[in-house]
Design a protein around this motif. Structure first.
Motif, mmCIF file in Angstrom:
data_model
loop_
_atom_site.group_PDB
_atom_site.id
_atom_site.type_symbol
_atom_site.label_atom_id
_atom_site.label_comp_id
_atom_site.label_asym_id
_atom_site.label_seq_id
_atom_site.Cartn_x
_atom_site.Cartn_y
_atom_site.Cartn_z
ATOM 1 N N LYS A 60 -83.080 20.596 -19.453
ATOM 2 C CA LYS A 60 -82.174 19.928 -20.403
ATOM 3 C C LYS A 60 -81.289 18.936 -19.636
ATOM 4 C CE LYS A 60 -79.030 20.640 -24.154
ATOM 5 N NZ LYS A 60 -78.138 21.512 -24.869
ATOM 6 N N TYR A 61 -80.983 19.253 -18.380
ATOM 7 C CA TYR A 61 -80.126 18.373 -17.564
ATOM 8 C C TYR A 61 -80.838 17.830 -16.322
ATOM 9 C CZ TYR A 61 -76.497 20.152 -20.557
ATOM 10 O OH TYR A 61 -75.759 20.475 -21.659
ATOM 11 N N TYR B 70 -78.998 12.081 -7.366
ATOM 12 C CA TYR B 70 -79.413 13.425 -7.750
ATOM 13 C C TYR B 70 -79.239 14.350 -6.552
ATOM 14 C CZ TYR B 70 -81.276 11.072 -11.780
ATOM 15 O OH TYR B 70 -81.381 10.339 -12.924
ATOM 16 N N VAL C 234 -81.129 17.375 -10.048
ATOM 17 C CA VAL C 234 -80.175 17.110 -11.123
ATOM 18 C C VAL C 234 -79.119 16.118 -10.637
ATOM 19 C CG1 VAL C 234 -78.728 19.130 -10.532
ATOM 20 C CG2 VAL C 234 -78.691 18.244 -12.852
ATOM 21 N N GLU C 235 -78.651 15.281 -11.542
ATOM 22 C CA GLU C 235 -77.633 14.302 -11.178
ATOM 23 C C GLU C 235 -76.363 15.056 -10.785
ATOM 24 O OE1 GLU C 235 -76.291 10.061 -13.087
ATOM 25 O OE2 GLU C 235 -77.437 11.466 -14.300
ATOM 26 N N LYS D 174 -73.266 14.662 -11.294
ATOM 27 C CA LYS D 174 -72.254 14.914 -12.317
ATOM 28 C C LYS D 174 -72.733 15.872 -13.420
ATOM 29 C CE LYS D 174 -73.217 10.782 -15.010
ATOM 30 N NZ LYS D 174 -73.484 9.439 -14.737
ATOM 31 N N ARG D 175 -74.026 16.195 -13.440
ATOM 32 C CA ARG D 175 -74.522 17.106 -14.479
ATOM 33 C C ARG D 175 -74.823 18.510 -13.929
ATOM 34 N NH1 ARG D 175 -78.305 14.615 -18.789
ATOM 35 N NH2 ARG D 175 -76.518 14.689 -20.157
ATOM 36 N N GLU D 176 -74.582 18.683 -12.634
ATOM 37 C CA GLU D 176 -74.930 19.973 -12.018
ATOM 38 C C GLU D 176 -74.229 21.139 -12.722
ATOM 39 O OE1 GLU D 176 -73.994 20.328 -7.851
ATOM 40 O OE2 GLU D 176 -74.718 22.389 -7.778
ATOM 41 N N HIS D 177 -72.922 20.976 -12.976
ATOM 42 C CA HIS D 177 -72.177 22.089 -13.574
ATOM 43 C C HIS D 177 -72.665 22.423 -14.962
ATOM 44 C CE1 HIS D 177 -69.612 22.960 -10.333
ATOM 45 N NE2 HIS D 177 -69.258 21.682 -10.195
ATOM 46 N N GLN D 178 -72.931 21.350 -15.747
ATOM 47 C CA GLN D 178 -73.449 21.593 -17.105
ATOM 48 C C GLN D 178 -74.780 22.333 -17.039
ATOM 49 O OE1 GLN D 178 -73.001 17.359 -17.935
ATOM 50 N NE2 GLN D 178 -72.696 17.919 -20.077
ATOM 51 N N MET D 179 -75.610 21.914 -16.090
ATOM 52 C CA MET D 179 -76.921 22.565 -15.971
ATOM 53 C C MET D 179 -76.750 24.051 -15.641
ATOM 54 S SD MET D 179 -80.074 21.922 -13.341
ATOM 55 C CE MET D 179 -79.463 22.957 -12.009
ATOM 56 N N HIS E 13 -75.527 25.947 -18.681
ATOM 57 C CA HIS E 13 -76.561 26.077 -19.716
ATOM 58 C C HIS E 13 -77.646 27.077 -19.293
ATOM 59 C CE1 HIS E 13 -79.386 25.016 -22.851
ATOM 60 N NE2 HIS E 13 -80.295 24.742 -21.920
#
Ligand code: GLA
Length: 387
Positions: free
Chosen positions: A328-329, A207, A348-349, A351-356, A359
């Motif tokens: 959510k992420y 993370y 945040v993980e 690999k999920r930073e961009h999605q977070m 969003h």
């Protein structure tokens, strides 16, 4: 980071001479332990890579000149040591002037003045401590140039005195001390009663910690901060009328309802509940960090935000939406700093930073009509020389 060349050239344009020194003073985040430093609680801040730069040269007279890239004026603002009274029209310069004033009141003699140019990549008034960053920058400039015999902790106390007595914000010591004592890649577990600090690597892989800025212009920030200080000192006074040695941060959370007849006020009871539970969370957070228990860490972040929202009432709509959307992420998120707008942090993980970010930006823009900003955190050394 702002490059030395850019800083040197800017100084030269303003003052028509070569600068002699460049200094850097970081901003800070706080992982946990919010609004309990003015009661001597445990807090867990860290200095960050964003901060304030000071470019300096000596003068032959005893005047001080200040110029900021972020608050440009036609000519540098002049400060005369004979006229140190607080004057709101000096704006940002008051943070530096305040530190100078505290030093003068300590009897320090400054034989010559300075030309100072300031630049910053720290968003101001955003809960990342831009005010303590600039105060500590001035304290460090004075220490280095005039060889003042103060330790870093003493400089932090000088800067805090400026904030309290010159700027009129009754702040605790967390911001100034974390900027004074910061260490690369480490967070500082701080006992704000004894000023003892231990260093802990912020190792939360896979993370990472992301700063989310509401970009919401805080209003009434200082007066609301002072209001919370006043309320909780009143609670402390009522408690001590019956238990002279009791301190809010040492109370037991299981007994919270027992304090109702003493505090005689629902609002004070909520404020005290935050202080007691936050002190406990700070201790448990440190344990979980040392044990690398990331889900526990995240749950303490979430609980801290809820307590600051419902019991301490310092979050506000913008921070709540940001934090809520990020979850959510992110595994955990909370506001950081004084609140009332400003910034939040999220774990945040990678690999999920961009999605977070995508969003949170969408939700936030739809709700408020403007975008938040994001910064990946790097933990930095405390205030130091660059050149
Ligand atoms: C501001 C103050 C600090 C601290 C935080 C809240 O940043 O300057 O002393 O009280 O708010 O934790």
């Amino acid at each position: 980071m702002i490059s030395k060349t850019i800083l040197q050239e800017a100084f030269q344009t303003i003052y028509h001479q070569q600068p002699e020194h460049i200094y850097f003073s970081p901003g800070r985040i706080n992982l946990i332990g919010e609004h309990i430093d003015y009661h001597g609680g445990f807090v867990f801040p860290a200095a960050i890579q964003l901060g304030t730069y000071g470019v300096v040269s000596k003068r032959e007279d005893r005047m001080y000149y200040f110029y900021s890239k972020q608050f440009p004026s036609k000519v540098p603002v002049q400060v005369d040591l004979q006229e140190m009274t607080f004057d709101a029209s000096f704006g940002w310069v008051n943070y530096m002037k305040g530190v100078l004033d505290v030093c003068l009141k300590k009897g320090i003699y400054f034989p010559f003045g300075l030309n100072i140019y300031v630049d910053s990549d720290l968003p101001e008034a955003s809960g990342l401590s831009s005010s303590a960053s600039i105060e500590m920058l001035m304290a460090w400039i004075l220490k280095q140039i005039y060889q003042l015999p103060y330790t870093r902790t003493e400089l932090a106390l000088i800067a805090q005195e400026a904030e309290r007595n010159y700027l009129g914000v009754q702040s605790g010591i967390m911001d100034q001390l974390s900027i004074a004592l910061g260490k690369k890649d480490h967070a500082l577990f701080m006992n704000t009663s004894t000023l003892e600090v231990t260093y802990h690597p912020l190792d939360i892989k896979p993370y990472r910690c992301v700063i989310m800025n509401t970009n919401y212009q805080r209003t009434l920030h200082d007066s609301k901060y002072n209001e919370r200080v006043k309320e909780t000192f009143e609670a402390s006074k009522r408690l001590q009328e019956q238990h002279p040695h009791a301190r809010l941060v040492h109370l037991n959370s299981e007994d919270i309802n027992a304090y109702e007849p003493i505090l005689k006020d629902d609002v004070l009871l909520k404020r005290v509940r935050h202080i007691i539970t936050e002190q406990n969370r700070a201790l448990l957070f440190k344990k979980a960090l040392d044990q690398h228990d990331l889900f526990k860490l995240a749950s303490f972040l979430n609980d801290s935000h809820a307590s600051l929202k419902h019991d301490y009432e310092v979050t506000g709509k913008q921070l709540d939406v940001l934090v809520e959307a990020s979850r959510k992420y992110a595994i955990g998120a909370r506001m950081t700093g004084a609140g009332f707008g400003g910034c939040a942090i999220a774990f945040v993980e990678d690999k999920r930073e961009h999605q977070m970010i995508e969003h949170v930006s969408n939700v936030y823009q739809q709700t408020f009509g403007f975008l938040p900003s994001f910064y990946t955190v790097e933990l930095s050394d405390g205030v130091h020389d660059v050149l």
